[in-house]
Design a protein around this motif. Structure first.
Motif, PDB file in Angstrom:
ATOM      1  N   LEU A 166     -25.958  28.945  34.152  1.00 40.27           N
ATOM      2  CA  LEU A 166     -26.928  28.768  35.236  1.00 40.27           C
ATOM      3  C   LEU A 166     -27.772  27.526  34.993  1.00 40.27           C
ATOM      4  N   VAL A 167     -27.965  26.742  36.045  1.00 34.94           N
ATOM      5  CA  VAL A 167     -28.867  25.600  36.026  1.00 34.94           C
ATOM      6  C   VAL A 167     -29.275  25.357  37.479  1.00 34.94           C
ATOM      7  N   HIS A 168     -30.412  24.763  37.698  1.00 35.51           N
ATOM      8  CA  HIS A 168     -30.860  24.565  39.082  1.00 35.51           C
ATOM      9  C   HIS A 168     -30.098  23.440  39.782  1.00 35.51           C
ATOM     10  N   ASN A 169     -30.035  22.283  39.145  1.00 32.97           N
ATOM     11  CA  ASN A 169     -29.446  21.111  39.786  1.00 32.97           C
ATOM     12  C   ASN A 169     -28.048  20.859  39.225  1.00 32.97           C
ATOM     13  N   LYS A 170     -27.069  20.800  40.100  1.00 33.80           N
ATOM     14  CA  LYS A 170     -25.669  20.577  39.708  1.00 33.80           C
ATOM     15  C   LYS A 170     -25.516  19.300  38.866  1.00 33.80           C
ATOM     16  N   VAL A 225     -19.992  28.480  37.021  1.00 33.78           N
ATOM     17  CA  VAL A 225     -21.227  27.692  37.036  1.00 33.78           C
ATOM     18  C   VAL A 225     -22.013  28.112  38.269  1.00 33.78           C
ATOM     19  N   VAL A 226     -23.287  28.483  38.065  1.00 35.52           N
ATOM     20  CA  VAL A 226     -24.169  28.871  39.167  1.00 35.52           C
ATOM     21  C   VAL A 226     -25.311  27.851  39.223  1.00 35.52           C
ATOM     22  N   PHE A 227     -25.507  27.271  40.398  1.00 39.61           N
ATOM     23  CA  PHE A 227     -26.574  26.296  40.578  1.00 39.61           C
ATOM     24  C   PHE A 227     -27.175  26.460  41.974  1.00 39.61           C
ATOM     25  N   GLY A 228     -28.243  25.748  42.235  1.00 37.89           N
ATOM     26  CA  GLY A 228     -28.916  25.802  43.533  1.00 37.89           C
ATOM     27  C   GLY A 228     -29.306  24.406  43.967  1.00 37.89           C
ATOM     28  N   HIS A 229     -30.556  24.247  44.380  1.00 38.07           N
ATOM     29  CA  HIS A 229     -31.197  22.977  44.701  1.00 38.07           C
ATOM     30  C   HIS A 229     -30.883  22.440  46.097  1.00 38.07           C
ATOM     31  N   SER A 230     -29.627  22.438  46.514  1.00 41.12           N
ATOM     32  CA  SER A 230     -29.254  21.801  47.782  1.00 41.12           C
ATOM     33  C   SER A 230     -29.487  22.703  48.998  1.00 41.12           C
ATOM     34  N   HIS A 231     -29.668  23.992  48.768  1.00 36.75           N
ATOM     35  CA  HIS A 231     -29.809  24.989  49.834  1.00 36.75           C
ATOM     36  C   HIS A 231     -28.514  25.152  50.627  1.00 36.75           C
ATOM     37  N   GLU A 235     -16.369  27.262  45.197  1.00 37.13           N
ATOM     38  CA  GLU A 235     -15.116  26.518  45.036  1.00 37.13           C
ATOM     39  C   GLU A 235     -14.611  26.607  43.609  1.00 37.13           C
ATOM     40  N   LYS A 236     -13.305  26.586  43.492  1.00 32.34           N
ATOM     41  CA  LYS A 236     -12.635  26.591  42.194  1.00 32.34           C
ATOM     42  C   LYS A 236     -12.324  25.136  41.859  1.00 32.34           C
ATOM     43  N   ARG A 237     -12.773  24.701  40.659  1.00 32.94           N
ATOM     44  CA  ARG A 237     -12.543  23.327  40.249  1.00 32.94           C
ATOM     45  C   ARG A 237     -12.251  23.313  38.755  1.00 32.94           C
ATOM     46  N   ASP A 238     -11.151  22.698  38.384  1.00 30.00           N
ATOM     47  CA  ASP A 238     -10.764  22.600  36.969  1.00 30.00           C
ATOM     48  C   ASP A 238     -10.737  23.966  36.288  1.00 30.00           C
ATOM     49  N   GLY A 239     -10.241  24.984  37.013  1.00 26.65           N
ATOM     50  CA  GLY A 239     -10.112  26.323  36.450  1.00 26.65           C
ATOM     51  C   GLY A 239     -11.414  27.098  36.358  1.00 26.65           C
ATOM     52  N   MET A 240     -12.484  26.514  36.884  1.00 28.37           N
ATOM     53  CA  MET A 240     -13.802  27.151  36.827  1.00 28.37           C
ATOM     54  C   MET A 240     -14.295  27.397  38.250  1.00 28.37           C
ATOM     55  N   LEU A 241     -15.042  28.495  38.414  1.00 33.06           N
ATOM     56  CA  LEU A 241     -15.634  28.804  39.711  1.00 33.06           C
ATOM     57  C   LEU A 241     -17.037  28.193  39.763  1.00 33.06           C
ATOM     58  N   TRP A 242     -17.335  27.442  40.804  1.00 32.12           N
ATOM     59  CA  TRP A 242     -18.638  26.820  41.026  1.00 32.12           C
ATOM     60  C   TRP A 242     -19.285  27.523  42.199  1.00 32.12           C
ATOM     61  N   LEU A 243     -20.499  28.054  41.970  1.00 33.86           N
ATOM     62  CA  LEU A 243     -21.190  28.827  42.992  1.00 33.86           C
ATOM     63  C   LEU A 243     -22.587  28.275  43.256  1.00 33.86           C
ATOM     64  N   ASN A 244     -22.889  28.037  44.525  1.00 37.39           N
ATOM     65  CA  ASN A 244     -24.256  27.778  44.956  1.00 37.39           C
ATOM     66  C   ASN A 244     -24.533  28.817  46.033  1.00 37.39           C
ATOM     67  N   PRO A 245     -25.438  29.767  45.763  1.00 36.34           N
ATOM     68  CA  PRO A 245     -25.702  30.829  46.735  1.00 36.34           C
ATOM     69  C   PRO A 245     -26.493  30.363  47.945  1.00 36.34           C
ATOM     70  N   GLY A 246     -26.861  29.084  47.999  1.00 40.55           N
ATOM     71  CA  GLY A 246     -27.701  28.591  49.094  1.00 40.55           C
ATOM     72  C   GLY A 246     -29.137  29.030  48.860  1.00 40.55           C
ATOM     73  N   SER A 247     -29.880  29.168  49.932  1.00 40.74           N
ATOM     74  CA  SER A 247     -31.280  29.571  49.842  1.00 40.74           C
ATOM     75  C   SER A 247     -31.514  30.823  50.672  1.00 40.74           C
ATOM     76  N   CYS A 248     -32.269  31.764  50.094  1.00 41.57           N
ATOM     77  CA  CYS A 248     -32.643  32.957  50.858  1.00 41.57           C
ATOM     78  C   CYS A 248     -34.158  33.047  50.984  1.00 41.57           C
ATOM     79  N   GLY A 249     -34.836  31.932  50.734  1.00 42.71           N
ATOM     80  CA  GLY A 249     -36.281  31.840  50.917  1.00 42.71           C
ATOM     81  C   GLY A 249     -36.589  31.317  52.307  1.00 42.71           C
ATOM     82  N   PRO A 250     -37.674  30.559  52.448  1.00 48.14           N
ATOM     83  CA  PRO A 250     -37.997  29.999  53.763  1.00 48.14           C
ATOM     84  C   PRO A 250     -36.852  29.105  54.249  1.00 48.14           C
TER      85      PRO A 250
END
Length: 152
Positions: free
Chosen positions: A78-82, A95-101, A106-121
């Motif tokens: 986990l990290v905030h900025n990719k 890999v779990v990250f955020g920041h962009s909302h 996506e699967k990249r180089d055998g790893m799953l990359w997840l950005n859940p988006g934003s559920c705030g304002p």
């Protein structure tokens, strides 16, 4: 094991989001929490793995910049900025990250990359989203959760 994966709450825990969090066995939050009250509310729902975002200032000094955790046989980073993901991700499955909302799965180089988006304002005319995931025996399935918003 059921996981709630979210980011960029920016001080707002919507009742619709809380409904999902209360069903989780663990919560992963990729930063921009904006208040200790949100952290406290998340910790009342399930064990919490959380990182500091660029908007999390002095109050969040004790929160880690990044963290690695293994749940259900799946290792998460986990990290905030990719842009701050290290080159060496040996042993990491997701890999779990955020920041962009912006929601991303996506699967990249055998790893799953997840950005859940934003559920705030709601910002930048983006969807309001989070993820629910099931992890077991080293496998993960992810579901996008879209939270309806009022049209201005």
């Amino acid at each position: 094991m059921k996981l709630a994966i979210l980011s960029d709450t920016h001080g707002l825990l919507r009742p619709q989001v809380m409904k999902y969090l209360k069903t989780a066995d663990a919560i992963l939050h990729a930063g921009d929490i904006n208040s200790q009250a949100v952290v406290d509310a998340l910790r009342q729902c399930a064990p919490l793995y959380i990182v500091r975002g660029n908007n999390d200032k002095a109050w969040a000094a004790e929160l880690p910049h990044d963290c690695t955790v293994a749940l259900g046989g799946v290792t998460f980073f986990l990290v905030h900025n990719k842009k701050e993901v290290p080159q060496d991700l040996a042993g990491v499955d997701v890999v779990v990250f955020g920041h962009s909302h912006k929601y991303l799965q996506e699967k990249r180089d055998g790893m799953l990359w997840l950005n859940p988006g934003s559920c705030g304002p709601r910002r930048f005319h983006q969807e309001i989203t989070l993820m629910m995931a099931e992890v077991a025996n080293g496998k993960i399935t992810v579901e996008k959760i879209l939270i309806p918003h009022e049209v201005p």
